[in-house]
Design an enzyme around this catalytic site. Structure first.
Site, PDB file in Angstrom:
ATOM      1  N   SER A  80     -55.261 -12.572  38.582  1.00 27.76           N
ATOM      2  CA  SER A  80     -54.670 -13.173  39.308  1.00 27.76           C
ATOM      3  C   SER A  80     -54.399 -13.013  41.140  1.00 27.76           C
ATOM      4  O   SER A  80     -53.796 -13.560  41.588  1.00 27.76           O
ATOM      5  CB  SER A  80     -52.488 -13.042  39.280  1.00 27.76           C
ATOM      6  N   CYS A 123     -34.166 -14.523  24.477  1.00 25.18           N
ATOM      7  CA  CYS A 123     -33.524 -15.632  24.403  1.00 25.18           C
ATOM      8  C   CYS A 123     -32.470 -16.793  24.165  1.00 25.18           C
ATOM      9  O   CYS A 123     -31.619 -16.945  24.433  1.00 25.18           O
ATOM     10  CB  CYS A 123     -34.522 -16.844  25.198  1.00 25.18           C
ATOM     11  N   HIS A 161     -34.579 -24.639  24.068  1.00 28.14           N
ATOM     12  CA  HIS A 161     -33.862 -23.662  22.570  1.00 28.14           C
ATOM     13  C   HIS A 161     -33.000 -24.268  21.931  1.00 28.14           C
ATOM     14  O   HIS A 161     -31.922 -24.677  22.668  1.00 28.14           O
ATOM     15  CB  HIS A 161     -33.697 -22.289  22.678  1.00 28.14           C
TER      16      HIS A 161
END
Ligand code: A2P
Length: 337
Positions: A42, A130, A243
Site C-alpha cells: 500500500s 473484540c 458483534h
C-alpha cells in the site's frame, strides 16, 4: 499547553485502521502529526479524510524513531515483528493483535474496567479481543455488584472481525445470490451469506478455538479474577460490523434483575436496552458506530443459582477494536498532564 503526540496507525488501510483514523480525528486526540502505515503493497496509496490527504507509508523499524504512539491493527505477525522495535525506540505501542495480550508485563486494558493497570507498561499495551471487550461492558458491572463465578457465552460475530476482505466477500455473495450467479468464497471456508459458521480462529487440541479461549483468559486478566470459569462457542454470522453475545452467568451473591439493570445503566460503556414488552433489545444493526454496547434480555437464569442470562451487542470495529484503542491512547495522554 497540553502535550501533542506524533501518532502512527499500523494497518491504516484495513477495516480497523480506517476507524482508527476516523476516531483519532473526530475525538480530537491531541496530535502533532498522524502517519498512516501499512505493508509495502500500500506504500504511496493516498487516503482522504476530513479534508486532508494522507500518503500511506511502508512500515519499517525506523518509522518508530519519530513516533510517540503507534496503534497497531495489522495482525499478529506484523505486531510481533514491529511492536518490540517500536517499544525499543521509545514509541508506546497500543496493539490490537493477540500477540502480547497474555504476557505478564503487558497491560491488557479496557479503560472502563482496569485503567489503573496501564501504569506499569513497558511501551507495549494490549487491546483486548473484540468479543471480550464487548462482553465486559455487561460482565464488569455485574461482577462488581454480584461477584462473577463462571459464565457460558455464544457469540454472533460480524465479518468485520476478519477484515476488509471478509466484508467485501459478504457483499459479493449477497450480490451473486441476487443475480442468480454461483456463490464464490475465498476468505471463509464456506459461504457466509445466508449461513453461520461455528469456527472463528484456529482449532486447538481440546476442540475449542483460539478465539474461544480468549474470552476465558482475557476476562480473567482484565477483571483481575483468575478464578472465573468460562466456556464459549464463537460463531461467524453474516452481519457486517457489530458483534452480539448471549451470556449465561453465575455469581457469588444473590442477584436481582432490577439491580442488574441499574448497574448496567450506570456503567460508562453500556447502554441498557431492555424492554421486551415493547420489543426493545440490542441488535447489531442498531449498534454500528455507537460508542456504547447495548445490554438487554436480562433475566434470571433457569439453570444457575444466582444466575443471570443476558444479551450484549456492540460495534466490533469500535469498542471491539478501534474505539477501545483510542480510549487507551486518551488514557495515556491524560496521565501525561
Ligand atoms: P495492506 O493494505 O498494505 O495489506 P484488514 O484486517 O482489514 O485485512 O487489514 C489489515 C491491515 O494490516 C492492512 O492495513 C494491511 O496493509 C496491514 N498489514 C498487513 N501486513 C502488514 C505488514 N507486514 N506490515 C504492515 N502492515 C501490514
Amino acid at each position: 499547553m497540553s502535550k501533542k503526540y506524533r501518532v502512527g496507525i499500523v494497518g491504516a488501510t484495513g477495516a480497523v485502521g480506517q476507524e482508527l483514523l476516523d476516531l483519532l480525528v473526530s475525538r480530537n486526540f491531541p496530535m502533532e502529526s498522524l502517519r498512516l502505515l501499512a505493508s509495502s503493497r500500500s506504500a504511496g496509496k493516498k487516503i482522504q479524510h476530513a479534508g486532508k490527504t494522507y500518503v500511506v507509508e511502508e512500515t519499517t523499524p525506523e518509522c518508530f524513531d519519530t513516533l510517540d504512539i503507534a496503534i497497531f491493527s495489522a495482525g499478529g505477525t506484523p505486531s510481533k515483528v514491529f511492536a518490540p522495535e517500536a517499544a525499543k525506540r521509545g514509541c508506546v505501542v497500543i496493539d490490537n493483535s493477540s500477540a502480547f495480550r497474555m504476557e505478564p508485563d503487558v497491560p491488557l486494558i479496557v479503560p472502563e474496567v482496569n485503567p489503573h493497570a496501564i501504569k506499569n507498561h513497558k511501551n507495549i499495551i494490549a487491546n483486548p479481543n473484540c468479543t471480550t471487550a464487548i462482553s465486559l461492558m455487561a460482565l464488569c458491572p455485574l461482577h462488581r455488584e454480584f461477584g462473577l463465578k463462571r459464565f457460558f457465552a455464544a457469540t454472533y460475530q460480524a465479518v468485520s472481525g476478519t477484515g476488509v476482505a471478509a466484508m467485501r466477500e459478504l457483499e459479493n455473495q449477497v450480490r451473486q445470490y441476487a443475480n442468480g450467479e454461483p456463490i464464490t468464497h475465498e476468505v471463509y471456508p464456506y459461504q457466509i451469506a445466508f449461513n453461520v459458521i461455528p469456527h472463528v480462529d484456529v482449532f486447538l487440541e481440546n476442540g475449542y478455538t483460539k478465539e474461544e479461549l480468549k474470552m476465558l483468559n482475557e476476562s480473567r486478566k482484565i477483571l483481575e479474577a483468575p478464578h472465573i470459569m468460562n466456556s464459549t462457542t464463537c460463531v461467524r454470522v453474516p452481519v457486517m460490523r457489530a458483534h452480539s453475545v448471549a451470556i449465561n452467568a453465575e455469581f457469588e451473591k444473590p442477584v436481582s434483575v432490577e439491580r442488574a439493570r441499574e448497574v448496567i445503566a450506570a456503567f460508562p460503556g453500556a447502554e441498557l436496552c431492555d424492554d421486551v414488552e415493547n420489543k426493545k433489545y440490542p441488535m447489531p444493526l442498531f449498534y454500528q458506530r455507537k460508542q456504547k454496547c447495548g445490554v438487554g434480555r436480562i433475566r434470571k437464569d433457569l439453570v444457575f443459582d444466582n444466575g443471570l442470562s443476558f444479551w450484549v451487542a456492540g460495534d466490533q470495529l469500535w469498542k471491539g477494536a478501534a474505539l477501545n484503542a483510542v480510549q487507551i491512547a486518551e488514557l495515556l495522554a491524560s496521565q501525561d498532564k
